[in-house]
Design a protein around this motif. Sequence first.
Motif, PDB file in Angstrom:
ATOM      1  N   LEU A  78      72.344 -74.645  29.038  1.00 57.75           N
ATOM      2  CA  LEU A  78      73.455 -74.301  29.920  1.00 57.75           C
ATOM      3  C   LEU A  78      73.164 -72.975  30.584  1.00 57.75           C
ATOM      4  O   LEU A  78      72.313 -72.210  30.130  1.00 57.75           O
ATOM      5  N   ASP A  79      73.872 -72.701  31.680  1.00 51.61           N
ATOM      6  CA  ASP A  79      73.787 -71.390  32.319  1.00 51.61           C
ATOM      7  C   ASP A  79      74.689 -70.427  31.564  1.00 51.61           C
ATOM      8  O   ASP A  79      75.760 -70.808  31.089  1.00 51.61           O
ATOM      9  N   PHE A  80      74.257 -69.175  31.483  1.00 54.55           N
ATOM     10  CA  PHE A  80      75.016 -68.197  30.714  1.00 54.55           C
ATOM     11  C   PHE A  80      75.054 -66.873  31.464  1.00 54.55           C
ATOM     12  O   PHE A  80      74.046 -66.419  32.018  1.00 54.55           O
ATOM     13  N   VAL A  81      76.244 -66.266  31.486  1.00 53.95           N
ATOM     14  CA  VAL A  81      76.425 -64.963  32.124  1.00 53.95           C
ATOM     15  C   VAL A  81      76.911 -63.992  31.058  1.00 53.95           C
ATOM     16  O   VAL A  81      78.096 -63.967  30.717  1.00 53.95           O
ATOM     17  N   PRO A  82      76.011 -63.189  30.493  1.00 56.54           N
ATOM     18  CA  PRO A  82      76.423 -62.256  29.438  1.00 56.54           C
ATOM     19  C   PRO A  82      77.143 -61.043  29.996  1.00 56.54           C
ATOM     20  O   PRO A  82      76.883 -60.610  31.122  1.00 56.54           O
ATOM     21  N   GLY A  83      78.040 -60.491  29.178  1.00 55.54           N
ATOM     22  CA  GLY A  83      78.770 -59.311  29.579  1.00 55.54           C
ATOM     23  C   GLY A  83      77.987 -58.042  29.286  1.00 55.54           C
ATOM     24  O   GLY A  83      77.279 -57.945  28.275  1.00 55.54           O
ATOM     25  N   VAL A  84      78.107 -57.067  30.177  1.00 54.34           N
ATOM     26  CA  VAL A  84      77.438 -55.772  30.010  1.00 54.34           C
ATOM     27  C   VAL A  84      78.406 -54.650  30.351  1.00 54.34           C
ATOM     28  O   VAL A  84      79.353 -54.846  31.115  1.00 54.34           O
ATOM     29  N   ALA A  85      78.136 -53.471  29.788  1.00 56.99           N
ATOM     30  CA  ALA A  85      78.967 -52.308  30.073  1.00 56.99           C
ATOM     31  C   ALA A  85      78.133 -51.039  30.235  1.00 56.99           C
ATOM     32  O   ALA A  85      78.685 -49.950  30.372  1.00 56.99           O
ATOM     33  N   SER A  86      76.798 -51.178  30.209  1.00 52.44           N
ATOM     34  CA  SER A  86      75.926 -50.006  30.302  1.00 52.44           C
ATOM     35  C   SER A  86      74.536 -50.415  30.748  1.00 52.44           C
ATOM     36  O   SER A  86      74.186 -51.603  30.749  1.00 52.44           O
ATOM     37  N   SER A  87      73.727 -49.425  31.088  1.00 49.94           N
ATOM     38  CA  SER A  87      72.338 -49.690  31.459  1.00 49.94           C
ATOM     39  C   SER A  87      71.566 -50.319  30.301  1.00 49.94           C
ATOM     40  O   SER A  87      70.733 -51.206  30.502  1.00 49.94           O
ATOM     41  N   SER A  88      71.847 -49.845  29.081  1.00 52.03           N
ATOM     42  CA  SER A  88      71.159 -50.409  27.920  1.00 52.03           C
ATOM     43  C   SER A  88      71.509 -51.886  27.738  1.00 52.03           C
ATOM     44  O   SER A  88      70.645 -52.709  27.406  1.00 52.03           O
ATOM     45  N   ASP A  89      72.778 -52.223  27.965  1.00 50.34           N
ATOM     46  CA  ASP A  89      73.182 -53.632  27.885  1.00 50.34           C
ATOM     47  C   ASP A  89      72.425 -54.470  28.909  1.00 50.34           C
ATOM     48  O   ASP A  89      71.986 -55.594  28.617  1.00 50.34           O
ATOM     49  N   ILE A  90      72.290 -53.941  30.123  1.00 52.05           N
ATOM     50  CA  ILE A  90      71.587 -54.662  31.183  1.00 52.05           C
ATOM     51  C   ILE A  90      70.134 -54.899  30.784  1.00 52.05           C
ATOM     52  O   ILE A  90      69.594 -56.003  30.943  1.00 52.05           O
ATOM     53  N   MET A  91      69.490 -53.877  30.255  1.00 55.83           N
ATOM     54  CA  MET A  91      68.078 -54.007  29.865  1.00 55.83           C
ATOM     55  C   MET A  91      67.911 -55.026  28.744  1.00 55.83           C
ATOM     56  O   MET A  91      66.945 -55.792  28.720  1.00 55.83           O
ATOM     57  N   GLN A  92      68.867 -55.052  27.808  1.00 59.13           N
ATOM     58  CA  GLN A  92      68.807 -56.033  26.726  1.00 59.13           C
ATOM     59  C   GLN A  92      68.967 -57.449  27.278  1.00 59.13           C
ATOM     60  O   GLN A  92      68.257 -58.374  26.874  1.00 59.13           O
ATOM     61  N   ALA A  93      69.890 -57.625  28.226  1.00 62.67           N
ATOM     62  CA  ALA A  93      70.084 -58.936  28.835  1.00 62.67           C
ATOM     63  C   ALA A  93      68.845 -59.361  29.615  1.00 62.67           C
ATOM     64  O   ALA A  93      68.417 -60.529  29.543  1.00 62.67           O
ATOM     65  N   GLN A  94      68.240 -58.425  30.346  1.00 61.40           N
ATOM     66  CA  GLN A  94      67.028 -58.741  31.100  1.00 61.40           C
ATOM     67  C   GLN A  94      65.891 -59.154  30.175  1.00 61.40           C
ATOM     68  O   GLN A  94      65.103 -60.046  30.506  1.00 61.40           O
ATOM     69  N   ALA A  95      65.821 -58.517  29.019  1.00 65.02           N
ATOM     70  CA  ALA A  95      64.767 -58.840  28.067  1.00 65.02           C
ATOM     71  C   ALA A  95      64.861 -60.282  27.577  1.00 65.02           C
ATOM     72  O   ALA A  95      63.867 -60.864  27.124  1.00 65.02           O
ATOM     73  N   HIS A  96      66.054 -60.868  27.679  1.00 66.55           N
ATOM     74  CA  HIS A  96      66.244 -62.263  27.285  1.00 66.55           C
ATOM     75  C   HIS A  96      66.264 -63.198  28.486  1.00 66.55           C
ATOM     76  O   HIS A  96      66.603 -64.381  28.358  1.00 66.55           O
ATOM     77  N   GLY A  97      65.931 -62.651  29.669  1.00 65.52           N
ATOM     78  CA  GLY A  97      65.784 -63.488  30.850  1.00 65.52           C
ATOM     79  C   GLY A  97      67.007 -63.614  31.738  1.00 65.52           C
ATOM     80  O   GLY A  97      67.021 -64.448  32.652  1.00 65.52           O
ATOM     81  N   PHE A  98      68.023 -62.792  31.510  1.00 63.39           N
ATOM     82  CA  PHE A  98      69.257 -62.903  32.298  1.00 63.39           C
ATOM     83  C   PHE A  98      69.299 -61.832  33.393  1.00 63.39           C
ATOM     84  O   PHE A  98      69.087 -60.653  33.121  1.00 63.39           O
ATOM     85  N   GLU A  99      69.590 -62.264  34.615  1.00 64.67           N
ATOM     86  CA  GLU A  99      69.667 -61.350  35.751  1.00 64.67           C
ATOM     87  C   GLU A  99      71.022 -61.400  36.454  1.00 64.67           C
ATOM     88  O   GLU A  99      71.272 -60.622  37.360  1.00 64.67           O
TER      89      GLU A  99
END
Length: 205
Positions: A103-124
């Motif tokens: 499925l498609d997934f849109v994770p929630g973020v609240a900081s630059s570190s959150d964004i980098m963690q999401a990117q590391a799992h392939g989410f943009e």
Amino acid sequence: MLEQKLAASRVLPVVTARDVDSTVALARALEKGGMTAIEITLRTPAALDAIVAVREELPGLLVAAGTVNTPEEVARVVDAGVELALSPGATPALLQAAADAPLDFVPGVASSSDIMQAQAHGFELLKLFPAVTLGGKGMLKALGGPFPDVKFCPTGGLNPDNFRDFLALPNVVCCGGSWMVASSLVDNGRWDEIETLAREAMSEQ
């Protein structure tokens, strides 16, 4: 493509399902108002049944599951046939489960570190939450520098007076809001008013 679908939706109405029947009626009013997608959060016992019912009754509507916070909930929404899920935040376990799920997934973020963690799992494509509390448009503009390839769906604090300003930002694909699905409207079956608010949200003006 997910980004194109969400861009077409403009505003993703964030719905708390009280029961199946009222959620189907609500979704029908939103669709009549021109909305193409709905997010039904996993905050109530009726949520999954409501998701299944709305998908069956309104096949032209993109039905997303929201507040998907654990790997177990990812599995539950996949079993329910959900094609898109969103979360208010993310853990490494949730990101991995979502990356592995069909499925498609849109994770929630609240900081630059959150964004980098999401990117590391392939989410943009990410959900900035709670957007206004975190800095709103100013934060989104600032994040565009170090993360030029990341797109956002800001949610939390958006309303009829500010959501178009968010949509005008180059790194915003769509936004989430609940003003057109307020409990006072749903509880009293004010479907015509919901349809009108949906139509206004879909208007460029």
